[in-house]
Design an enzyme around this catalytic site. Structure first.
Site, PDB file in Angstrom:
ATOM      1  N   LEU A  30       0.864  -1.180   0.000  1.00  0.00           N
ATOM      2  CA  LEU A  30       0.000   0.000   0.000  1.00  0.00           C
ATOM      3  C   LEU A  30       0.901   1.231   0.000  1.00  0.00           C
ATOM      4  CD1 LEU A  30      -2.959   0.502  -0.180  1.00  0.00           C
ATOM      5  CD2 LEU A  30      -3.111   0.515   2.287  1.00  0.00           C
ATOM      6  N   HIS A  31       1.574   1.437  -1.137  1.00  0.00           N
ATOM      7  CA  HIS A  31       2.560   2.506  -1.269  1.00  0.00           C
ATOM      8  C   HIS A  31       2.254   3.319  -2.530  1.00  0.00           C
ATOM      9  CE1 HIS A  31       6.401   4.503  -0.982  1.00  0.00           C
ATOM     10  NE2 HIS A  31       6.675   4.162  -2.229  1.00  0.00           N
ATOM     11  N   ALA A  32       2.518   4.597  -2.490  1.00  0.00           N
ATOM     12  CA  ALA A  32       2.402   5.523  -3.623  1.00  0.00           C
ATOM     13  C   ALA A  32       1.051   5.427  -4.336  1.00  0.00           C
ATOM     14  CB  ALA A  32       3.573   5.349  -4.569  1.00  0.00           C
TER      15      ALA A  32
END
Length: 87
Positions: A14-16
């Site tokens: 759950l990044h960028a």
């Protein structure tokens, strides 16, 4: 408060971009939405910094909670976003 537990499918966690899509969808709900690791304190799912601060990786489980009239629909939408392979 309704909640759902889902596993993160995105290879980057759950990044960028996946986090941005998640936060935007949570903000559309209009009511309180939170995200947490199982057993941990929840954070505001409508805050990009809070979501990124969790540093949730691929394959990890998260608990999403929502309040309000369309909480179940919100949980379903957010679950689809993070559990889809292209999230």
């Amino acid at each position: 408060m309704p909640e759902i537990t889902v596993r993160i499918a995105s290879p980057v966690g759950l990044h960028a971009r996946p986090a941005s899509q998640f936060v935007k969808a949570a903000a559309r709900h209009g009511g309180p939405v939170s995200i947490a690791r199982p057993g941990a304190d929840p954070v505001d799912a409508r805050s990009m910094l809070s979501v990124l601060g969790l540093a949730i990786g691929h394959g990890e489980e998260i608990v999403i909670s929502a309040e309000g009239d369309n909480a179940d629909a919100t949980l379903a939408e957010l679950s689809r976003l993070v559990s889809a392979p292209d999230a």
